[in-house]
Design a protein around this motif. Structure first.
Motif, PDB file in Angstrom:
ATOM      1  N   PHE A 178       0.832  -1.207   0.000  1.00  0.00           N
ATOM      2  CA  PHE A 178       0.000   0.000   0.000  1.00  0.00           C
ATOM      3  C   PHE A 178       0.863   1.251   0.000  1.00  0.00           C
ATOM      4  O   PHE A 178       0.532   2.246  -0.666  1.00  0.00           O
ATOM      5  CB  PHE A 178      -0.922  -0.001   1.221  1.00  0.00           C
ATOM      6  N   GLN A 179       1.972   1.222   0.751  1.00  0.00           N
ATOM      7  CA  GLN A 179       2.877   2.371   0.746  1.00  0.00           C
ATOM      8  C   GLN A 179       3.499   2.571  -0.622  1.00  0.00           C
ATOM      9  O   GLN A 179       3.667   3.712  -1.082  1.00  0.00           O
ATOM     10  CB  GLN A 179       3.977   2.176   1.792  1.00  0.00           C
ATOM     11  N   GLU A 229      -5.850   5.481   6.594  1.00  0.00           N
ATOM     12  CA  GLU A 229      -7.263   5.165   6.397  1.00  0.00           C
ATOM     13  C   GLU A 229      -7.858   5.990   5.263  1.00  0.00           C
ATOM     14  O   GLU A 229      -8.597   5.469   4.413  1.00  0.00           O
ATOM     15  CB  GLU A 229      -8.038   5.409   7.695  1.00  0.00           C
ATOM     16  N   VAL A 230      -7.518   7.274   5.219  1.00  0.00           N
ATOM     17  CA  VAL A 230      -8.068   8.151   4.174  1.00  0.00           C
ATOM     18  C   VAL A 230      -7.604   7.702   2.800  1.00  0.00           C
ATOM     19  O   VAL A 230      -8.390   7.621   1.841  1.00  0.00           O
ATOM     20  CB  VAL A 230      -7.653   9.610   4.445  1.00  0.00           C
ATOM     21  N   MET A 231      -6.309   7.393   2.671  1.00  0.00           N
ATOM     22  CA  MET A 231      -5.765   6.997   1.367  1.00  0.00           C
ATOM     23  C   MET A 231      -6.359   5.664   0.917  1.00  0.00           C
ATOM     24  O   MET A 231      -6.641   5.468  -0.279  1.00  0.00           O
ATOM     25  CB  MET A 231      -4.245   6.910   1.455  1.00  0.00           C
ATOM     26  N   ILE A 232      -6.543   4.731   1.842  1.00  0.00           N
ATOM     27  CA  ILE A 232      -7.132   3.438   1.480  1.00  0.00           C
ATOM     28  C   ILE A 232      -8.577   3.608   1.019  1.00  0.00           C
ATOM     29  O   ILE A 232      -9.008   2.999   0.038  1.00  0.00           O
ATOM     30  CB  ILE A 232      -7.044   2.469   2.675  1.00  0.00           C
ATOM     31  N   PRO A 248      -0.422   1.406 -10.688  1.00  0.00           N
ATOM     32  CA  PRO A 248      -0.609   2.347  -9.569  1.00  0.00           C
ATOM     33  C   PRO A 248      -1.495   3.510  -9.986  1.00  0.00           C
ATOM     34  O   PRO A 248      -1.449   3.965 -11.136  1.00  0.00           O
ATOM     35  CB  PRO A 248       0.822   2.816  -9.260  1.00  0.00           C
ATOM     36  N   PRO A 249      -2.310   4.012  -9.070  1.00  0.00           N
ATOM     37  CA  PRO A 249      -3.242   5.088  -9.429  1.00  0.00           C
ATOM     38  C   PRO A 249      -2.521   6.414  -9.654  1.00  0.00           C
ATOM     39  O   PRO A 249      -1.582   6.759  -8.934  1.00  0.00           O
ATOM     40  CB  PRO A 249      -4.172   5.159  -8.207  1.00  0.00           C
TER      41      PRO A 249
END
Length: 443
Positions: A90-91, A99-102, A136-137
């Protein structure tokens, strides 16, 4: 192996769940919440929690609990290592794991988790492979996907998936070829009141960032490799050569990765880099107490101790503190009873000190517990074990890359009381990889 994964924030809310083999009800997390309530801190929640029908295995990183649910016995470290791989992935994808980024990238999160586990068993955990499977986004890709209805799933099977070196993709090209290595060490030590070391050990890691064209074959040698005990390698390292020659030979992954982690248990090789002189006393028949501490460097090889922060949780009976610091700023919170002293850099010619008095509640007895002093610091360009990289050689490619090495010793939680000094260095994995401009020594 793994049936379900739950992500739980610090408030105890399940904000994401993923199921593989079967859907497990959220109620299974009630056992986890009970263990969380019994733990004094989030880090103290047991990593393995047995329930009547399941086992809950968890890691706590970035203020998020990653809880895996399994129904049969498996090696717990295997599951815990996979959970750490999930966090690291995830990093890699989002820059930070929060939490916000996920929540903002929930579709990509589910796609990545689907590729990392196949029917509950690990499948693709290398970031290079995953980035070819799931792009990756980016802002542009997000806009295009919104308009066209497409996804981040790649069109072709990753080239590395079919290779003998699945951790490295083929056709890698760079204009600037670079290889950087960070040697980061953390200490656990118990020291008695006189300053003598009772027990000490070092946990170290070597993090790498390799951006090399083609398929380079690297060898990394140390001046004193016999220091290292209990070494854990990245899969790219050829273990037989390490056993016979104590040389790291490997074809590196592309980008950031952890080359190895190691342990130094020989007590005579562990040098404690700082000392703390303290005089904390409470009078039996008075509402006053004396507080005095001095911090100084010791065995730092002439390196500067910086980023020093001292905190102390005072006893409940302390109402207020009147202190004077020779350096830095300090604050005492009378509600939480927490004393914080931001020291900064230590000047060996003029050691920082904090002196003053403590006011106790009238009529209260002398505190039963000794206050604990927590010390944070870091030392650049120093591996406290004495480990040194000798050279890095490259084979298989004709160009000449730039090579650099950097050392760091860092403490996030150093504990001192009247009877022992306990040093606990906790170093995040991503400490230095984005600060190459300062402190690099060419190999």
């Amino acid at each position: 192996m793994i049936h379900s994964l739950f992500l739980i924030n610090a408030a105890g809310d399940i904000f994401l769940e993923k199921h593989w083999k079967s859907v497990v009800s959220r109620s299974v997390c009630d056992y986890f919440f009970e263990a969380q309530e019994r733990a004094s801190e989030a880090e103290n929640v047991p990593p393995v929690i047995p329930t009547p029908h399941h086992y809950l295995l968890s890691v706590y990183r970035h203020k998020i609990f990653f809880v895996a649910v399994i129904q049969s016995e498996v090696p717990p470290l295997f599951v815990i290592e996979f959970l750490h791989r999930v966090v690291d992935t995830f990093q890699e994808y989002f820059g930070v794991c929060s939490e916000v980024m996920i929540k903002d990238n929930v579709v990509v999160v589910y796609e990545v988790l689907e590729e990392m586990l196949d029917n509950g068993f690990p499948l693709a955990t290398e970031s290079n492979i995953l980035k070819e499977l799931i792009k990756p986004p980016t802002i542009l890709r997000t806009v295009v996907n919104t308009i066209t209805g497409s996804t981040n799933v790649g069109d072709q099977l990753p080239t590395g998936q079919l290779s003998v070196v699945p951790w490295r993709r083929t056709g890698v090209k760079y204009t600037n070829n670079e290889a950087y290595f960070d040697v980061i060490e953390e200490i656990d030590a118990i020291i008695d009141k006189s300053g003598s070391t009772i027990t000490a050990e070092i946990q170290g890691v070597i993090d790498a960032c390799v951006k090399l064209t083609g398929m380079p074959d690297l060898t990394l040698s140390f001046m004193n490799p016999r220091l290292l005990d209990d070494v854990s390698f990245h899969p790219c390292v050829r273990f037989k050569r390490w056993e016979s020659e104590r040389i790291l030979s490997f074809i590196p992954p592309d980008g950031n990765f952890r080359l190895l982690s190691y342990h130094v248990s020989a007590q005579n090789l562990v040098a404690i880099p700082v000392y703390v002189k303290h005089n904390i006393s409470f009078r039996d028949s008075s509402s006053l107490g004396r507080f005095e501490i001095t911090v100084g460097p010791k065995q730092t090889m002439g390196k500067t101790v910086e980023g020093v922060m001292v905190t102390s949780q005072m006893p409940k009976g302390v109402l207020n503190m009147t202190l004077t610091a020779s350096q830095g700023t300090h604050i005492f919170d009378p509600v939480t009873k927490l004393l914080s002293w931001d020291v900064g850099k230590i000047n060996p010619q003029k050691l920082p000190s904090l002196k003053g008095s403590m006011s106790l509640q009238a009529g209260t007895s002398k505190p039963d517990e000794n206050p604990t002093i927590n010390l944070q610091f870091k030392i650049q360009q120093l591996a406290i074990s004495g480990l040194k990289v000798n050279r890095l050689d490259m084979y298989g490619e004709k160009y000449k890359p730039f090579k650099g090495i950097k050392y760091m010793t860092k403490a996030d939680d150093t504990k001192l009381n009247f009877h022992k000094l306990q040093l606990q260095h906790d170093v995040p994995a991503s400490t230095l990889l984005h600060h190459w401009a300062l402190g690099w020594r060419a190999l």
